[in-house]
Write a protein that holds these residues in place. Structure first.
Motif, PDB file in Angstrom:
ATOM      1  N   ARG A 159       1.772  -2.475  -2.007  1.00 51.24           N
ATOM      2  CA  ARG A 159       1.418  -2.875  -0.633  1.00 51.24           C
ATOM      3  C   ARG A 159       2.457  -3.804   0.002  1.00 51.24           C
ATOM      4  O   ARG A 159       2.465  -3.984   1.220  1.00 51.24           O
ATOM      5  CB  ARG A 159       0.031  -3.518  -0.599  1.00 51.24           C
ATOM      6  CG  ARG A 159      -0.110  -4.749  -1.466  1.00 51.24           C
ATOM      7  CD  ARG A 159      -1.492  -5.398  -1.330  1.00 51.24           C
ATOM      8  NE  ARG A 159      -1.617  -6.544  -2.208  1.00 51.24           N
ATOM      9  CZ  ARG A 159      -2.151  -6.507  -3.419  1.00 51.24           C
ATOM     10  NH1 ARG A 159      -2.625  -5.362  -3.892  1.00 51.24           N
ATOM     11  NH2 ARG A 159      -2.233  -7.592  -4.174  1.00 51.24           N
TER      12      ARG A 159
ATOM     13  N   ARG B 205      -7.249   1.948  -2.044  1.00 50.73           N
ATOM     14  CA  ARG B 205      -7.831   0.647  -1.669  1.00 50.73           C
ATOM     15  C   ARG B 205      -6.901  -0.522  -2.012  1.00 50.73           C
ATOM     16  O   ARG B 205      -6.639  -1.392  -1.192  1.00 50.73           O
ATOM     17  CB  ARG B 205      -9.174   0.465  -2.389  1.00 50.73           C
ATOM     18  CG  ARG B 205      -9.952  -0.778  -1.919  1.00 50.73           C
ATOM     19  CD  ARG B 205     -11.251  -0.957  -2.683  1.00 50.73           C
ATOM     20  NE  ARG B 205     -11.009  -1.388  -4.061  1.00 50.73           N
ATOM     21  CZ  ARG B 205     -11.461  -0.734  -5.135  1.00 50.73           C
ATOM     22  NH1 ARG B 205     -12.156   0.385  -4.995  1.00 50.73           N
ATOM     23  NH2 ARG B 205     -11.201  -1.189  -6.344  1.00 50.73           N
ATOM     24  N   ASP B 206      -6.366  -0.518  -3.269  1.00 52.38           N
ATOM     25  CA  ASP B 206      -5.640  -1.693  -3.765  1.00 52.38           C
ATOM     26  C   ASP B 206      -4.142  -1.483  -3.961  1.00 52.38           C
ATOM     27  O   ASP B 206      -3.422  -2.439  -4.261  1.00 52.38           O
ATOM     28  CB  ASP B 206      -6.234  -2.144  -5.108  1.00 52.38           C
ATOM     29  CG  ASP B 206      -7.692  -2.558  -4.996  1.00 52.38           C
ATOM     30  OD1 ASP B 206      -8.129  -2.852  -3.869  1.00 52.38           O
ATOM     31  OD2 ASP B 206      -8.392  -2.574  -6.028  1.00 52.38           O
TER      32      ASP B 206
ATOM     33  N   ASN C 277      -4.519   1.321 -11.971  1.00 50.12           N
ATOM     34  CA  ASN C 277      -3.388   1.242 -11.035  1.00 50.12           C
ATOM     35  C   ASN C 277      -2.312   0.257 -11.501  1.00 50.12           C
ATOM     36  O   ASN C 277      -1.435  -0.126 -10.727  1.00 50.12           O
ATOM     37  CB  ASN C 277      -3.877   0.849  -9.631  1.00 50.12           C
ATOM     38  CG  ASN C 277      -4.578  -0.508  -9.611  1.00 50.12           C
ATOM     39  OD1 ASN C 277      -5.027  -0.993 -10.651  1.00 50.12           O
ATOM     40  ND2 ASN C 277      -4.679  -1.109  -8.438  1.00 50.12           N
TER      41      ASN C 277
ATOM     42  N   LEU D 212      -9.106   4.019  -5.971  1.00 51.82           N
ATOM     43  CA  LEU D 212      -8.614   2.692  -6.371  1.00 51.82           C
ATOM     44  C   LEU D 212      -7.233   2.424  -5.759  1.00 51.82           C
ATOM     45  O   LEU D 212      -6.981   1.348  -5.182  1.00 51.82           O
ATOM     46  CB  LEU D 212      -8.549   2.609  -7.899  1.00 51.82           C
ATOM     47  CG  LEU D 212      -7.884   1.371  -8.514  1.00 51.82           C
ATOM     48  CD1 LEU D 212      -8.696   0.119  -8.238  1.00 51.82           C
ATOM     49  CD2 LEU D 212      -7.702   1.559 -10.030  1.00 51.82           C
TER      50      LEU D 212
ATOM     51  N   GLU E 115       0.357  -1.653  -9.084  1.00 50.54           N
ATOM     52  CA  GLU E 115       1.094  -2.815  -9.587  1.00 50.54           C
ATOM     53  C   GLU E 115       1.937  -2.356 -10.763  1.00 50.54           C
ATOM     54  O   GLU E 115       1.407  -1.818 -11.735  1.00 50.54           O
ATOM     55  CB  GLU E 115       0.122  -3.913 -10.039  1.00 50.54           C
ATOM     56  CG  GLU E 115       0.821  -5.120 -10.654  1.00 50.54           C
ATOM     57  CD  GLU E 115      -0.160  -6.127 -11.248  1.00 50.54           C
ATOM     58  OE1 GLU E 115       0.304  -6.999 -12.032  1.00 50.54           O
ATOM     59  OE2 GLU E 115      -1.370  -6.057 -10.956  1.00 50.54           O
TER      60      GLU E 115
ATOM     61  N   PHE F  88       3.991  -5.073  -6.265  1.00 50.91           N
ATOM     62  CA  PHE F  88       2.818  -4.450  -5.655  1.00 50.91           C
ATOM     63  C   PHE F  88       3.246  -3.481  -4.564  1.00 50.91           C
ATOM     64  O   PHE F  88       4.050  -3.838  -3.688  1.00 50.91           O
ATOM     65  CB  PHE F  88       1.892  -5.522  -5.063  1.00 50.91           C
ATOM     66  CG  PHE F  88       1.324  -6.466  -6.092  1.00 50.91           C
ATOM     67  CD1 PHE F  88       0.188  -6.123  -6.819  1.00 50.91           C
ATOM     68  CD2 PHE F  88       1.946  -7.683  -6.358  1.00 50.91           C
ATOM     69  CE1 PHE F  88      -0.339  -6.985  -7.778  1.00 50.91           C
ATOM     70  CE2 PHE F  88       1.431  -8.557  -7.315  1.00 50.91           C
ATOM     71  CZ  PHE F  88       0.286  -8.196  -8.033  1.00 50.91           C
TER      72      PHE F  88
END
Length: 354
Positions: A62, A41-42, A171, A38, A45, A60
């Protein structure tokens, strides 16, 4: 220079990870396979409230300058890392794959910074008054720690309050009280240089021109992280009652005079071990913070949901106080209630002892 940090535990560990990523460092979170997939991939947060803002910001991974990845314990390549963060609950270190990784970490002689409420045994051995005390009973499996050199293990008081919202994916982390991580120094100056570098980098981070709470603060004193013990014994463990769990606020403010007596007693134990007044947090400041802690502690929630083991700082403080010849009837009572509730779960066969 970007540092590579390995953090065991993707829930609470994602808070420190996010602060490191914001500062441009790279982090690997060690977790279960499904959670690792997970996160890879994402991303993660973390929801945190900035000073003078009414609502939480979602940060986030990312979007941050540092790189984040996640791995299972068996897939970790230790040669990549400068520092290990220990952010799992203490009973989780008894898992076989985690124990194997811990053996490798100890052999690699990597500096380890714990952000658990339960201090690792090697850290306690750095405190002369505790070095020869019999404290193993407080640990789920004390053998996990026997290969670690005390000087390579430090403790960071996990003062920020955060939880994984039950309705969200694994996450996501919500920060309820954005206070600081207060770390004691390592024995080796080379490792302290790294800690202070991370401290400065995290301190410099801004978000839309605003300061971001939850700093890493490094102290020379070994006793600064022990200030959390008074809070845990006054609030967190007293959320566990013979019946349903209560909030930290109710545990502390239900009988403020009794709460202060417990808090002062645990502060006194820390001073017997060598703590100075400046290492500690005044009761009034803690009581004020507790007003906003409207949920039961993570320990109380774990017991209520049937966990057969939790971190036992309550038992650790009881063992220390008895061996110092300064027992507390209230602390003994808390330990008795926690023992009783955990035993109820095991006898009922809810989760079963492993």
């Amino acid at each position: 220079m970007a540092r590579n940090i390995l953090i065991l535990g993707a829930s609470y560990g994602s808070l420190l990870a996010t602060k490191l990523l914001m500062a441009g460092h790279n982090v690997t979170l060690v977790c279960r396979k499904k959670t690792a997939e997970l996160i890879n991939r994402d991303g993660t947060e973390v929801r945190i409230k900035l000073r003078d803002e009414a609502v939480h910001r979602a940060i986030f991974s990312r979007d941050l300058p540092g790189k984040l990845d996640a791995a299972t314990p068996a897939d970790v390549d230790l040669s990549r890392y400068d520092l290990v963060g220990l952010a799992m609950q203490e009973p989780q270190y008894t898992n076989h794959t985690i124990r194997v990784l811990m053996i490798k970490i100890a052999a690699a002689k990597l500096p380890c910074l714990s952000i658990m409420n339960m201090p690792p045994l090697p850290y306690l051995k750095r405190i002369p008054a505790l070095a020869d005390m019999d404290l193993e009973e407080a640990y789920t499996n004390a053998q996990v720690w026997e290969r670690f050199e005390p000087g390579l293990v430090s403790l960071c008081s996990p003062d920020p309050q955060a939880f994984r919202p039950p309705e969200e994916a694994a996450n996501v982390l919500h920060v309820g009280l954005p206070t600081n991580f207060k770390a004691a120094a390592f024995a080796d100056e080379k490792h302290n240089k790294l800690l202070r570098e991370l401290e400065a980098d995290i301190d410099a981070v801004k978000l839309d021109g605003h300061d971001v709470p939850v700093k890493l603060k490094v102290f020379d004193s070994l006793f600064v992280p022990l200030a959390k013990w008074s809070m845990l014994l006054t609030g967190n463990y007293r959320c566990i009652t013979p019946n349903e769990p209560q909030s930290i606020r109710d545990a502390v403010h239900g009988d403020l005079k009794l709460s202060q007596a417990i808090y002062d007693h645990v502060d006194g134990i820390a001073r017997r071990l060598g703590a100075e007044a400046q290492d500690q947090v005044p009761f009034a400041k803690y009581a004020k913070a507790a007003e906003s802690l409207l949920k039961p502690s993570s320990a109380a929630r774990a017991v209520a949901s049937g966990a057969p083991f939790i971190e036992r700082v309550d038992l650790l403080v009881k063992l220390i106080s008895h061996q110092l010849g300064a027992p507390s009837a209230e602390i003994d009572r808390t330990v008795e209630i926690v023992d009783q509730k955990l035993n109820e779960k095991i006898v009922a066969g809810g989760s079963g002892a492993v």
